[in-house]
Motif scaffolding. Structure first.
Motif, PDB file in Angstrom:
ATOM      1  N   PHE A 284       0.837  -1.198   0.000  1.00  0.00           N
ATOM      2  CA  PHE A 284       0.000   0.000   0.000  1.00  0.00           C
ATOM      3  C   PHE A 284       0.876   1.254   0.000  1.00  0.00           C
ATOM      4  O   PHE A 284       0.650   2.176  -0.788  1.00  0.00           O
ATOM      5  N   LYS A 285       1.879   1.270   0.854  1.00  0.00           N
ATOM      6  CA  LYS A 285       2.779   2.425   0.934  1.00  0.00           C
ATOM      7  C   LYS A 285       3.483   2.653  -0.404  1.00  0.00           C
ATOM      8  O   LYS A 285       3.557   3.792  -0.888  1.00  0.00           O
ATOM      9  N   ASP A 286       3.982   1.590  -0.991  1.00  0.00           N
ATOM     10  CA  ASP A 286       4.673   1.707  -2.275  1.00  0.00           C
ATOM     11  C   ASP A 286       3.752   2.298  -3.337  1.00  0.00           C
ATOM     12  O   ASP A 286       4.130   3.220  -4.061  1.00  0.00           O
ATOM     13  N   TYR A 287       2.543   1.785  -3.404  1.00  0.00           N
ATOM     14  CA  TYR A 287       1.602   2.271  -4.411  1.00  0.00           C
ATOM     15  C   TYR A 287       1.187   3.714  -4.120  1.00  0.00           C
ATOM     16  O   TYR A 287       1.093   4.532  -5.039  1.00  0.00           O
ATOM     17  N   ARG A 288       0.939   4.039  -2.842  1.00  0.00           N
ATOM     18  CA  ARG A 288       0.582   5.409  -2.450  1.00  0.00           C
ATOM     19  C   ARG A 288       1.664   6.380  -2.885  1.00  0.00           C
ATOM     20  O   ARG A 288       1.379   7.440  -3.441  1.00  0.00           O
ATOM     21  N   MET A 289       2.896   6.008  -2.677  1.00  0.00           N
ATOM     22  CA  MET A 289       4.006   6.881  -3.030  1.00  0.00           C
ATOM     23  C   MET A 289       4.138   7.023  -4.550  1.00  0.00           C
ATOM     24  O   MET A 289       4.456   8.106  -5.035  1.00  0.00           O
ATOM     25  N   ARG A 290       3.880   5.951  -5.281  1.00  0.00           N
ATOM     26  CA  ARG A 290       3.917   6.044  -6.740  1.00  0.00           C
ATOM     27  C   ARG A 290       2.828   6.976  -7.273  1.00  0.00           C
ATOM     28  O   ARG A 290       2.992   7.593  -8.320  1.00  0.00           O
ATOM     29  N   LEU A 291       1.743   7.086  -6.527  1.00  0.00           N
ATOM     30  CA  LEU A 291       0.661   7.998  -6.893  1.00  0.00           C
ATOM     31  C   LEU A 291       0.909   9.425  -6.386  1.00  0.00           C
ATOM     32  O   LEU A 291       0.081  10.307  -6.596  1.00  0.00           O
ATOM     33  N   ASN A 292       2.035   9.611  -5.705  1.00  0.00           N
ATOM     34  CA  ASN A 292       2.391  10.911  -5.132  1.00  0.00           C
ATOM     35  C   ASN A 292       1.350  11.423  -4.144  1.00  0.00           C
ATOM     36  O   ASN A 292       1.031  12.612  -4.119  1.00  0.00           O
ATOM     37  N   LEU A 293       0.825  10.508  -3.342  1.00  0.00           N
ATOM     38  CA  LEU A 293      -0.112  10.878  -2.289  1.00  0.00           C
ATOM     39  C   LEU A 293       0.597  10.820  -0.943  1.00  0.00           C
ATOM     40  O   LEU A 293       1.380   9.902  -0.692  1.00  0.00           O
TER      41      LEU A 293
ATOM     42  N   VAL B  49      -4.329  10.750   2.073  1.00  0.00           N
ATOM     43  CA  VAL B  49      -5.099   9.514   2.214  1.00  0.00           C
ATOM     44  C   VAL B  49      -6.014   9.613   3.426  1.00  0.00           C
ATOM     45  O   VAL B  49      -7.182   9.210   3.372  1.00  0.00           O
ATOM     46  N   SER B  50      -5.526  10.198   4.488  1.00  0.00           N
ATOM     47  CA  SER B  50      -6.329  10.395   5.691  1.00  0.00           C
ATOM     48  C   SER B  50      -7.561  11.244   5.386  1.00  0.00           C
ATOM     49  O   SER B  50      -8.675  10.927   5.827  1.00  0.00           O
TER      50      SER B  50
ATOM     51  N   LEU C 266     -10.821  -1.695   3.293  1.00  0.00           N
ATOM     52  CA  LEU C 266     -11.516  -1.323   2.069  1.00  0.00           C
ATOM     53  C   LEU C 266     -11.450   0.174   1.812  1.00  0.00           C
ATOM     54  O   LEU C 266     -11.258   0.609   0.674  1.00  0.00           O
ATOM     55  N   LYS C 267     -11.591   0.986   2.853  1.00  0.00           N
ATOM     56  CA  LYS C 267     -11.485   2.442   2.694  1.00  0.00           C
ATOM     57  C   LYS C 267     -10.113   2.831   2.169  1.00  0.00           C
ATOM     58  O   LYS C 267      -9.992   3.678   1.280  1.00  0.00           O
ATOM     59  N   LEU C 268      -9.072   2.227   2.716  1.00  0.00           N
ATOM     60  CA  LEU C 268      -7.722   2.544   2.287  1.00  0.00           C
ATOM     61  C   LEU C 268      -7.503   2.137   0.830  1.00  0.00           C
ATOM     62  O   LEU C 268      -6.968   2.919   0.029  1.00  0.00           O
ATOM     63  N   LEU C 269      -7.928   0.944   0.472  1.00  0.00           N
ATOM     64  CA  LEU C 269      -7.730   0.477  -0.897  1.00  0.00           C
ATOM     65  C   LEU C 269      -8.553   1.294  -1.891  1.00  0.00           C
ATOM     66  O   LEU C 269      -8.076   1.610  -2.974  1.00  0.00           O
ATOM     67  N   LYS C 270      -9.754   1.664  -1.491  1.00  0.00           N
ATOM     68  CA  LYS C 270     -10.600   2.475  -2.371  1.00  0.00           C
ATOM     69  C   LYS C 270      -9.987   3.852  -2.599  1.00  0.00           C
ATOM     70  O   LYS C 270     -10.083   4.422  -3.688  1.00  0.00           O
ATOM     71  N   ALA C 271      -9.315   4.404  -1.605  1.00  0.00           N
ATOM     72  CA  ALA C 271      -8.695   5.725  -1.729  1.00  0.00           C
ATOM     73  C   ALA C 271      -7.621   5.730  -2.830  1.00  0.00           C
ATOM     74  O   ALA C 271      -7.403   6.750  -3.478  1.00  0.00           O
ATOM     75  N   LEU C 272      -6.977   4.589  -3.037  1.00  0.00           N
ATOM     76  CA  LEU C 272      -5.943   4.495  -4.070  1.00  0.00           C
ATOM     77  C   LEU C 272      -6.515   4.001  -5.381  1.00  0.00           C
ATOM     78  O   LEU C 272      -5.782   3.869  -6.360  1.00  0.00           O
ATOM     79  N   ASP C 273      -7.816   3.748  -5.396  1.00  0.00           N
ATOM     80  CA  ASP C 273      -8.546   3.301  -6.579  1.00  0.00           C
ATOM     81  C   ASP C 273      -8.053   1.956  -7.044  1.00  0.00           C
ATOM     82  O   ASP C 273      -7.698   1.665  -8.116  1.00  0.00           O
TER      83      ASP C 273
END
Length: 67
Positions: A18-27, A32-33, A60-67
Protein backbone atom coordinates in the motif's frame (compact mmCIF):
# COMPACT_ATOMS: atom_id res chain seq x y z
CA UNK A 1 1.25 -19.03 -2.64
CA UNK A 2 -0.44 -17.43 0.39
CA UNK A 3 -1.48 -20.66 2.15
CA UNK A 4 1.61 -20.64 4.39
CA UNK A 5 1.36 -16.95 5.29
CA UNK A 6 -0.12 -15.96 8.63
CA UNK A 7 -2.78 -13.23 8.76
CA UNK A 8 -0.29 -10.92 10.51
CA UNK A 9 2.31 -11.45 7.75
CA UNK A 10 -0.36 -10.88 5.09
CA UNK A 11 -1.41 -7.55 6.63
CA UNK A 12 2.22 -6.46 6.93
CA UNK A 13 2.78 -7.31 3.27
CA UNK A 14 -0.35 -5.43 2.25
CA UNK A 15 0.76 -2.41 4.28
CA UNK A 16 4.15 -2.31 2.57
CA UNK A 17 2.55 -2.66 -0.86
CA UNK A 18 0.00 0.00 0.00
CA UNK A 19 2.78 2.42 0.93
CA UNK A 20 4.67 1.71 -2.27
CA UNK A 21 1.60 2.27 -4.41
CA UNK A 22 0.58 5.41 -2.45
CA UNK A 23 4.01 6.88 -3.03
CA UNK A 24 3.92 6.04 -6.74
CA UNK A 25 0.66 8.00 -6.89
CA UNK A 26 2.39 10.91 -5.13
CA UNK A 27 -0.11 10.88 -2.29
CA UNK A 28 0.85 11.75 1.26
CA UNK A 29 -0.46 9.94 4.30
CA UNK A 30 -2.34 13.13 5.16
CA UNK A 31 -4.06 13.14 1.77
CA UNK A 32 -5.10 9.51 2.21
CA UNK A 33 -6.33 10.39 5.69
CA UNK A 34 -8.48 13.17 4.29
CA UNK A 35 -9.90 10.87 1.61
CA UNK A 36 -10.73 8.09 4.07
CA UNK A 37 -11.30 9.74 7.46
CA UNK A 38 -8.67 7.35 8.83
CA UNK A 39 -6.07 8.95 11.07
CA UNK A 40 -2.53 9.55 9.86
CA UNK A 41 -1.11 7.51 12.77
CA UNK A 42 -3.26 4.53 11.75
CA UNK A 43 -2.09 4.80 8.13
CA UNK A 44 1.52 5.07 9.32
CA UNK A 45 1.15 2.00 11.55
CA UNK A 46 -0.46 0.03 8.71
CA UNK A 47 2.29 0.92 6.26
CA UNK A 48 5.08 0.21 8.73
CA UNK A 49 3.67 -3.14 9.88
CA UNK A 50 2.98 -1.94 13.41
CA UNK A 51 -0.74 -2.55 13.23
CA UNK A 52 -1.94 -6.00 12.33
CA UNK A 53 -5.59 -5.95 13.35
CA UNK A 54 -7.10 -3.59 10.79
CA UNK A 55 -10.82 -4.05 10.28
CA UNK A 56 -12.07 -5.14 6.90
CA UNK A 57 -13.97 -1.84 6.53
CA UNK A 58 -10.81 0.18 7.23
CA UNK A 59 -8.85 -1.90 4.73
CA UNK A 60 -11.52 -1.32 2.07
CA UNK A 61 -11.48 2.44 2.69
CA UNK A 62 -7.72 2.54 2.29
CA UNK A 63 -7.73 0.48 -0.90
CA UNK A 64 -10.60 2.48 -2.37
CA UNK A 65 -8.70 5.73 -1.73
CA UNK A 66 -5.94 4.49 -4.07
CA UNK A 67 -8.55 3.30 -6.58
Amino acid sequence: MMENVSPVEAIRTLGARFKDYRMRLNLTQRQVSELTAISVPTIYKFESGRITDLSFVTMLKLLKALD
